[in-house]
Design an enzyme around this catalytic site. Structure first.
Site, PDB file in Angstrom:
ATOM      1  N   GLY A   1       0.809  -1.216   0.000  1.00 17.73           N
ATOM      2  CA  GLY A   1       0.000   0.000   0.000  1.00 17.73           C
ATOM      3  C   GLY A   1       0.834   1.253   0.000  1.00 17.73           C
ATOM      4  N   CYS A   2       2.160   1.120  -0.124  1.00 21.66           N
ATOM      5  CA  CYS A   2       3.064   2.261  -0.203  1.00 21.66           C
ATOM      6  C   CYS A   2       2.918   3.184   1.005  1.00 21.66           C
ATOM      7  CB  CYS A   2       2.843   3.045  -1.489  1.00 21.66           C
ATOM      8  SG  CYS A   2       3.145   2.050  -2.956  1.00 21.66           S
ATOM      9  N   ALA A   3       2.999   2.596   2.201  1.00 21.01           N
ATOM     10  CA  ALA A   3       2.956   3.369   3.451  1.00 21.01           C
ATOM     11  C   ALA A   3       1.678   4.175   3.573  1.00 21.01           C
ATOM     12  CB  ALA A   3       4.179   4.285   3.558  1.00 21.01           C
TER      13      ALA A   3
END
Length: 279
Positions: free
Chosen positions: A117-119
Site C-alpha cells: 500500500g506504499c505506506a
C-alpha cells in the site's frame, strides 16, 4: 436519447482515445463470441524531488495532474509551496514533481515501513492531521440542481459507458459539470481533478464534487482538504466518512439516482425548491 457532452465541461472523458482501452474477445452466456473494449491499466511512478513516493495503476491520461493532485491531497505538497517543474517520461511511466524548497516528506517516507500500500497508513495519518480545525464554507445545494446534475453526468459520453470497470469524478458548480475525470481507481480520478484545480487556480468554495465511487473516510478527507464543501455520489458511504464530514461541515449526499438520494451530513444546507409531488 443521444449522448452529448455538456457544453460547460472544460475537461471531458475521452472514450474514443485508443490509448485508454484495448480490444479483446469474450464469449457470452450462450457461447457466442463477442468483441469488446476493456480499460487499460498502466503503472505510473510519482517522485517528489529526489524521493520515489508511490506507483499507482492508472489508465494513463493526465499523468502530471494526477501526480500534483496526489501529492497535494496527501499533504506532501502544500498550496503555498512553489512547484518549479512537473516532468513526465512516457518511456518509464514516471512523473517527477520538483519544488523550490526541499520538502520533509522524502525523509519521512524513507523511515516508513513500505508495504504494497506504499505506506498508506503513514500517509493517511498525515491526511487526518491536515484536517485540524478545518471548517468548510457553507454551500446551499438545491434539490433541483442535484437532479439536473445527475442527468447531465449520466448522459455524458464516458469510458464507463464505453467499457465499464472505471470510476468517474466531476467538479460541478450548481447543476453545471465543469471538469470530468475517469480512472480505474476513484482516488486517482479525484487526484487528477485536484491537480487540475491547482494548475488552473480553480476556486473550490462554490463547487460540488461528484463521484461514482463509494464515500469512504479517505474520499471525504480528500474532498475536505481540497476545500470543496459538498460531496455527491451515486454510491453509498461509510460511518467514519459521515462522522468526518459532520466534523468539518461537508455536505454529503449518496445513492443519487434519478429523483432519489440520501443526505447523511449537512441536510440543513439543502434547498428544497421542488414543489411537493414534482417529478
Amino acid at each position: 436519447m443521444s449522448l452529448r457532452t455538456p457544453p460547460t465541461l472544460r475537461i471531458a472523458p475521452a472514450p474514443d482515445d485508443p490509448r485508454l482501452t484495448r480490444a479483446v474477445t469474450a464469449r457470452d452466456a450462450s457461447g457466442a463470441e463477442v468483441a469488446l473494449r476493456v480499460v487499460e491499466e498502466r503503472p505510473l511512478t510519482i517522485w517528489l524531488n529526489s524521493r520515489e513516493i508511490v506507483t499507482a495503476m492508472t489508465i494513463g491520461d493526465h499523468p502530471e495532474w494526477l501526480a500534483l493532485g496526489f501529492l497535494s491531497n496527501q499533504g506532501m505538497l502544500k498550496p503555498s509551496e512553489e512547484v518549479t517543474g512537473v516532468d513526465f517520461d512516457a518511456e518509464t511511466e514516471t512523473v517527477v514533481v520538483r519544488t523550490a524548497v526541499e520538502t520533509d516528506h522524502e525523509a519521512k517516507l524513507a523511515r516508513a515501513t513500505r508495504t504494497s500500500g506504499c505506506a498508506v497508513g503513514t500517509v493517511f495519518g498525515d491526511m487526518m492531521e491536515g484536517l485540524g480545525d478545518l471548517t468548510l464554507p457553507p454551500l446551499a445545494l438545491r434539490v433541483s440542481e442535484l437532479r439536473a446534475l445527475s442527468q447531465a453526468i449520466n448522459r455524458t459520453p464516458s469510458l464507463y459507458l464505453e467499457a465499464g470497470a472505471i470510476h468517474g469524478t466531476c467538479l460541478c458548480r450548481g447543476a453545471e459539470p465543469l471538469a470530468y475525470f475517469e480512472d480505474v481507481g476513484r482516488h486517482n480520478a479525484v487526484d487528477k481533478l485536484a491537480g487540475w484545480m491547482r494548475v488552473t487556480g480553480t476556486a473550490a468554495a462554490d463547487k460540488t464534487l461528484y463521484t461514482t465511487g463509494r464515500l469512504t473516510s479517505e474520499m471525504v478527507i480528500k474532498c475536505a482538504l481540497m476545500g470543496i464543501p459538498a460531496l455527491v455520489s451515486r454510491s453509498g458511504f461509510t460511518a467514519w466518512g459521515v462522522e468526518i464530514a459532520e466534523r468539518v461541515g461537508l455536505t454529503v449526499i449518496g445513492r443519487l439516482k434519478g429523483e432519489r438520494f440520501l443526505c447523511v451530513a449537512g441536510a440543513e444546507r439543502l434547498v428544497w425548491d421542488l414543489p411537493d409531488g414534482a417529478p
